[in-house]
Write a protein that holds these residues in place. Sequence first.
Motif, PDB file in Angstrom:
ATOM      1  N   SER A  64      13.525   0.035   4.866  1.00  0.00           N
ATOM      2  CA  SER A  64      13.602  -0.533   6.369  1.00  0.00           C
ATOM      3  C   SER A  64      12.143   0.110   7.129  1.00  0.00           C
ATOM      4  CB  SER A  64      14.734  -0.176   7.228  1.00  0.00           C
ATOM      5  OG  SER A  64      14.781   1.110   7.281  1.00  0.00           O
ATOM      6  N   GLN A  65      11.926   1.396   6.925  1.00  0.00           N
ATOM      7  CA  GLN A  65      10.453   1.899   7.363  1.00  0.00           C
ATOM      8  C   GLN A  65       9.174   1.245   6.552  1.00  0.00           C
ATOM      9  OE1 GLN A  65      11.501   6.097   6.541  1.00  0.00           O
ATOM     10  NE2 GLN A  65      11.100   6.504   8.759  1.00  0.00           N
ATOM     11  N   LEU A  66       9.415   0.981   5.322  1.00  0.00           N
ATOM     12  CA  LEU A  66       8.326   0.305   4.877  1.00  0.00           C
ATOM     13  C   LEU A  66       8.112  -1.097   5.231  1.00  0.00           C
ATOM     14  CD1 LEU A  66       8.747   1.548   1.232  1.00  0.00           C
ATOM     15  CD2 LEU A  66       7.056   2.502   2.811  1.00  0.00           C
ATOM     16  N   GLU A  67       9.261  -1.755   5.648  1.00  0.00           N
ATOM     17  CA  GLU A  67       9.164  -3.116   6.063  1.00  0.00           C
ATOM     18  C   GLU A  67       8.156  -3.210   7.365  1.00  0.00           C
ATOM     19  OE1 GLU A  67      13.151  -5.698   5.156  1.00  0.00           O
ATOM     20  OE2 GLU A  67      13.399  -3.778   6.524  1.00  0.00           O
ATOM     21  N   GLU A  68       8.185  -2.216   8.076  1.00  0.00           N
ATOM     22  CA  GLU A  68       7.301  -2.305   9.321  1.00  0.00           C
ATOM     23  C   GLU A  68       5.972  -1.777   9.011  1.00  0.00           C
ATOM     24  OE1 GLU A  68       9.174   0.631  11.842  1.00  0.00           O
ATOM     25  OE2 GLU A  68      11.234  -0.019  11.744  1.00  0.00           O
ATOM     26  N   VAL A  69       5.429  -1.464   7.881  1.00  0.00           N
ATOM     27  CA  VAL A  69       4.143  -1.074   7.621  1.00  0.00           C
ATOM     28  C   VAL A  69       3.553  -1.858   6.479  1.00  0.00           C
ATOM     29  CG1 VAL A  69       4.475   1.271   8.334  1.00  0.00           C
ATOM     30  CG2 VAL A  69       4.626   0.770   5.868  1.00  0.00           C
ATOM     31  N   VAL A  70       4.083  -2.709   5.590  1.00  0.00           N
ATOM     32  CA  VAL A  70       3.361  -3.311   4.562  1.00  0.00           C
ATOM     33  C   VAL A  70       2.655  -4.730   5.093  1.00  0.00           C
ATOM     34  CG1 VAL A  70       5.206  -2.430   2.946  1.00  0.00           C
ATOM     35  CG2 VAL A  70       5.697  -4.645   4.168  1.00  0.00           C
ATOM     36  N   GLY A  73      10.043   6.504  -8.538  1.00  0.00           N
ATOM     37  CA  GLY A  73      11.474   7.357  -8.398  1.00  0.00           C
ATOM     38  C   GLY A  73      11.957   6.946  -7.162  1.00  0.00           C
ATOM     39  N   ALA A  74      11.465   5.871  -6.580  1.00  0.00           N
ATOM     40  CA  ALA A  74      12.172   5.756  -5.121  1.00  0.00           C
ATOM     41  C   ALA A  74      13.531   4.934  -5.199  1.00  0.00           C
ATOM     42  CB  ALA A  74      11.321   4.660  -4.301  1.00  0.00           C
ATOM     43  N   ASN A  75      14.409   5.307  -4.265  1.00  0.00           N
ATOM     44  CA  ASN A  75      15.784   4.485  -4.108  1.00  0.00           C
ATOM     45  C   ASN A  75      15.956   3.241  -3.711  1.00  0.00           C
ATOM     46  OD1 ASN A  75      15.243   5.183  -1.593  1.00  0.00           O
ATOM     47  ND2 ASN A  75      17.132   6.331  -1.188  1.00  0.00           N
ATOM     48  N   TYR A  76      14.804   2.554  -4.018  1.00  0.00           N
ATOM     49  CA  TYR A  76      14.873   0.923  -3.633  1.00  0.00           C
ATOM     50  C   TYR A  76      13.850   0.247  -4.627  1.00  0.00           C
ATOM     51  CZ  TYR A  76      10.413   2.773  -1.601  1.00  0.00           C
ATOM     52  OH  TYR A  76       9.269   3.256  -1.431  1.00  0.00           O
ATOM     53  N   LYS A  77      14.154  -1.077  -4.788  1.00  0.00           N
ATOM     54  CA  LYS A  77      13.160  -1.616  -5.629  1.00  0.00           C
ATOM     55  C   LYS A  77      12.260  -2.447  -4.733  1.00  0.00           C
ATOM     56  CE  LYS A  77      13.145  -5.065  -9.289  1.00  0.00           C
ATOM     57  NZ  LYS A  77      14.071  -5.832 -10.283  1.00  0.00           N
ATOM     58  N   ILE A  78      10.953  -2.533  -5.396  1.00  0.00           N
ATOM     59  CA  ILE A  78      10.064  -3.360  -4.592  1.00  0.00           C
ATOM     60  C   ILE A  78      10.176  -4.675  -5.060  1.00  0.00           C
ATOM     61  CG2 ILE A  78       7.393  -3.385  -4.321  1.00  0.00           C
ATOM     62  CD1 ILE A  78       7.321  -0.496  -5.231  1.00  0.00           C
ATOM     63  N   ASP A  79      10.948  -5.363  -4.116  1.00  0.00           N
ATOM     64  CA  ASP A  79      11.364  -6.873  -4.502  1.00  0.00           C
ATOM     65  C   ASP A  79      10.758  -7.925  -3.593  1.00  0.00           C
ATOM     66  OD1 ASP A  79      12.501  -6.529  -1.840  1.00  0.00           O
ATOM     67  OD2 ASP A  79      14.796  -6.355  -2.449  1.00  0.00           O
ATOM     68  N   LEU A  80      11.239  -9.260  -4.061  1.00  0.00           N
ATOM     69  CA  LEU A  80      10.819 -10.338  -3.115  1.00  0.00           C
ATOM     70  C   LEU A  80      10.583 -10.122  -1.542  1.00  0.00           C
ATOM     71  CD1 LEU A  80      10.015 -13.157  -3.123  1.00  0.00           C
ATOM     72  CD2 LEU A  80      12.487 -13.698  -3.202  1.00  0.00           C
ATOM     73  N   ASN A  81      11.760  -9.448  -1.032  1.00  0.00           N
ATOM     74  CA  ASN A  81      11.943  -9.281   0.394  1.00  0.00           C
ATOM     75  C   ASN A  81      10.759  -8.645   0.973  1.00  0.00           C
ATOM     76  OD1 ASN A  81      14.211 -10.887   0.369  1.00  0.00           O
ATOM     77  ND2 ASN A  81      15.439  -9.246  -0.110  1.00  0.00           N
ATOM     78  N   ILE A  82      10.470  -7.294   0.264  1.00  0.00           N
ATOM     79  CA  ILE A  82       9.475  -6.466   0.971  1.00  0.00           C
ATOM     80  C   ILE A  82       7.941  -7.028   0.640  1.00  0.00           C
ATOM     81  CG2 ILE A  82       9.238  -4.661  -0.687  1.00  0.00           C
ATOM     82  CD1 ILE A  82       9.430  -2.759   1.696  1.00  0.00           C
ATOM     83  N   LEU A  83       7.825  -7.506  -0.634  1.00  0.00           N
ATOM     84  CA  LEU A  83       6.439  -7.981  -1.017  1.00  0.00           C
ATOM     85  C   LEU A  83       6.199  -9.268  -0.169  1.00  0.00           C
ATOM     86  CD1 LEU A  83       7.035  -7.451  -4.738  1.00  0.00           C
ATOM     87  CD2 LEU A  83       5.446  -6.393  -3.272  1.00  0.00           C
ATOM     88  N   GLY A  84       7.061  -9.737   0.042  1.00  0.00           N
ATOM     89  CA  GLY A  84       6.872 -11.158   1.078  1.00  0.00           C
ATOM     90  C   GLY A  84       6.393 -10.925   2.237  1.00  0.00           C
TER      91      GLY A  84
END
Length: 337
Positions: free
Chosen positions: A53-59, A70-81
């Motif tokens: 959620s923090q990354l969603e604010e900066v990408v 090794g992050a505990n999330y996948k860099i998926d369609l939602n955040i890449l979008g």
Amino acid sequence: MKEKNHYHDSLETKNKDCSTHLLITAPTHFLDDVRDEIENKYKVTYAYGASYSQLEEVVSEIDAWIVDPGANYKIDLNILGLSKKLKILVSPSTGSDHVDLNYLNDESIIFDCLKGKEHIIKEIHASAEFSFALLIAMIRNLVPAAKYASDGFWREKEEELRGIELNAKTVGIIGYGRIGKKMARYCNAFGAKILIYDPYQEKDQDWITQVNTMDELLMVSDINTVHVHLDESTRNLIGHREFGLMKKSSYFLNTARGGVVDEEALIDALENNLIYSAAVDVISGEQEEGISSHPLIQYSKNTKKLLITPHIAGATVDSQYKAFKFALDKVDDFFNL
């Protein structure tokens, strides 16, 4: 829920006057010289340990991203979008299952990782060294032995902790790439007999025996160890049938990817004494929540037959420096910096 990394970056953005914005979620806090180099070239946001959620604010404003494999999330369609300006994404890893490559391809965003970069990865030794260490820990019961000692037990636990020597054992290596080759050398140095199976590689040492089928290797090896990339051809490569071919006295090691092994079949093989013991540094669904309830982790709590480590094979200062420099160089080349 997974715990966050004990260390995390502050999400502070540095060199704000620069026009090219680089997001770094890979760990760099122990690489001061590299950070100085980065801050001379880029507007940079360090975000190791940041939540999804923090990354969603900066990408939304970034031009480039060096990710944390090794992050505990996948860099998926939602955040890449949300990353409307993103031009290049690089992972300092050989694997890429933590990134939605289909989205990157559809959006013409450049992606690169260490897979196939033999001139670089041949100088990265961490994963092979760890794989060998985990093999020794497995066959000599090092982890339960250390736990017993810290609990105040001594030689009275010897019957439970008796292991085997590597010398004169047959080690079957599935996948004779970078890590497989190094594992062969390490095991040979300890006096083991080396078998390899890899339809795409040829043996390069006289002391190696190469077999034509994986079945041949599984049936005769005292220790079976897997070192292949995860793709659709290797998913569930080791399942019920393969465990059934192994010696009941055999040991099994996986430091490749969790998806290479049918984990239900692994538990069944251990539970029904089809193999003697196993050790893994990888499991399926590592980026998912609730990892503590994963079947392998739950099973390991009540048995000494299964040793699990939290995907730390590549986690050395040396290897992460080399891998990160590769990623940074790719970004530099892209922007001609």
